[in-house]
Each structure stands twice: as C-alpha cells, then as structure tokens.
Design an enzyme around this catalytic site. Sequence first.
Site, short mmCIF file in Angstrom:
data_model
loop_
_atom_site.label_atom_id
_atom_site.label_comp_id
_atom_site.label_asym_id
_atom_site.label_seq_id
_atom_site.Cartn_x
_atom_site.Cartn_y
_atom_site.Cartn_z
N PRO A 115 0.74 -1.11 -0.11
CG PRO A 115 -0.64 -1.62 1.55
CD PRO A 115 0.59 -1.95 1.09
CB CYS A 116 1.18 3.61 -2.52
SG CYS A 116 -0.50 4.32 -2.99
CD GLN A 117 -3.21 3.64 0.96
OE1 GLN A 117 -2.19 3.12 1.08
NE2 GLN A 117 -4.28 3.44 0.42
#
Length: 412
Positions: A115-117
């Site tokens: 996940p890139c958040q």
Amino acid sequence: MNIIDLFSGGGGLTEGFRQQGYNIMCHVEMDKNACDTLKTREAYYYLKEKKQLAIYASYLSGEISKVDFYRCIPAKYISKVLNYQISQNEFPNIINDINNLVGNKQVDGIIGGPPCQAYSTIGRARNNQIKGTDERVYLYKYYSLFLEEYTPNFFIFENVKGLLSYKDIFDEELLPKIIEEFESKGYDVYYKLLNSAEYGVPQKRERLFIFGIKKNLDINARAFFEKLLDYREAYISINDLFFDLPEVNAGETKNDYSKNTPVPFVKKNLRCSNKYLTLNTSRPNNRRDKMIYELVVKAKNSGKRLKYNELPNFLKTHKNEEYFLDRFKCLNENECSHTVVAHISKDGHYYIHPSLRQNRSITVREAARIQTFPDNYYFESNRTSAFKQIGNAVPVYLANKIAKTIRNMFYF
C-alpha cells in the site's frame, strides 16, 4: 513462468502478466472485495480455457449468484486467492498456504507493491507523525522475506513517486535502504520512475518501479528498463477511449455499447466482444454538483481551470478559499486523463466527464478503461470498492509491456 502476486489489489499488474502467458500461482491480498475480484477473474480464465464463457455471462447478467458461480469452478482455482493482511503474525500462515499451492514448482517471479499511502506526498505531514508505528512503511521487509523464501529469478516492486523522497523515523531516505535490503538477498536491483502515458496508456501516471534479477544470471537490472523503452507508444485521447460507450446521465447505468465503432486501440485491447459491458454506472449527483460540473466543463472548453474560490457564492459550501482550490477537474477530451487515484471512490469531482450533455463524473467502466482494464474485467462487489481497486491498480497495458520485456529477457 510461475508468478507469486503480493499486495494484489484489484489485479492490474497480474492481468498484464497473465496476458503475456505467465502462470499466476497465487495472490495475497488483504481486502475482501479485491479478493473476490481476483477470484472472479480466475473463474473467467478457467471458463475461457474450457470454452464455457456462457456461465460467466450468466453471472454478469445476474442470472446466477456469486455463490453458484464459484461452485462452477474447481476449488483449486478459487483457492489461489489468499485473503491475508501481510504481517508478522500472519506471515507463517501465508507461507504455509503458498507452499500448499506451489508444491515443488519453481517460483520464477514475484510481483506487487505494498500500500502506497504511507509514502505518498499527499498527507505527508500527517503521516510523519505516525511513521514510527505505521506498519505500511516497512512492508518492504516482508517482501524481502518472500524473496528469501522462494528465491525467484526476478521481482517487480511498484509504488508511488513519493517513495523517492520519503524519509524514515531516523530522517534518512528510505529508498536506498529498500534497495540495499533487496540486494542483500542476492539481486541486482535498479529502479526508475515510469509515466504510463509514454507507453500507450491514456493516462498521465507516474509510478516508481523497482526491478530485481538474480545476480548469478547473466543479465543486469538496468537492462530491463532499457529494453522497456522499445515499447513506448503514443496514447489515444479520452474522446477516442470513450467513443463506443453509451451516453449516461448522472445516477444511470447503461451496459449496452453505442453504435459507434471502437477505435483500433479499444477494439484490440479493451473491447473483447459485444457481450461484456458491465459497471457502466455513474454516481448520482445533486443539483449543486451538476451546476458546478457544467461551469467546470465550460471553463475547460475555453482553456481555463475553474478554482473553488471562483465559483458563484451560492454554490460554495464553506469559507475556506485559500487551500485545496482545485477540487473540481474535468477530463480533457483531446488528451489522455490525469492520474486516477483511489480517492475517486469517495467522490467524482476530480473526474468530471467532458460532455456537457451528460453532466456527470465518470462511470466505473470509464475509469477502468483509463486504467486499461478489458471491458470483461469485473470488479466486486460495489461501486465504491470498484473505484478504489481501479484507482490503486497498475495500468494493465503497462503491466503487459513490463511482463513482455521480462519474458524476452529470459527467452530471446
């Protein structure tokens, strides 16, 4: 070549590799709806191989339920999708389940991106306050453990541009540490920022790709990106991308193609037949939104970007006219799209359709086309989840070219 797919999401990266003939041994994904999307896609490919796609069509049309649909598919295909959040506690269980699926087969590649958040420049000030406890920051360490466990010949690790500048809790750049971690597992590693629009995807989307290849192979990682350059091509416009789709009003669903002939790119890569137009559903919009959308589209047509503080006072809902003024954005029908992100699952204000006649934000299927998912790709299990999966995905057309480049490196 046999592939393990980590942090799978809705399956954009996987789909590109599958289109190039790779065998997807398993997917690992924490989101239940995304897992169902992956299961449905596994079912599609099984039925396609068995020449039984009529069953798939029956499911998409609502004639049979999801439960009955999955019952038509041998369990070994559905069980390839592992619904886990990759963590310290779950890691042994994930490895056990993967081993049961893989058996004695060689794992040739591992693909996926956490996940890139945590790495995103959006909300970075807020994320900086929790980086010491945010497990997403250090998910690359689990990726490294998978490399150690299965020693694949190559891997692809994808993430946001923000990783280039992200600093960890020691105020040190994280990317060099990730590279060092992967290199310590016996890989030659190289990374590059890729813009999907340069590879024929109708979307300006910059993402960081890290490619690794075993050091004992007579190939270097930099060569992958050099060979990938051979597959650059021009993108088509939004007008061409949507040309064969029906006109839709806000809140409507229309799953029948228009009478317009699809352009060659769409016909070859997206519109697989005349049977499978699904999820062509637009959000309902209130009167205020529609009035704003109309103003935004008219401004766009005159070459201007309308900001929030420029709206008539009766259309404003708050007094903040200093920050976040670019809340509304229209697609340019003569260009490719700006980046589709997961926030599209919350509202469509940043993805307004360029047609004044339709006066709405884009449909799920239009967003999927921007990400170059085929029209027969079905996202489970609701509109919000579908938008989220689409926004987080790697564009299929770019993934296809990545997969083709890797295949050609091994099989000249």
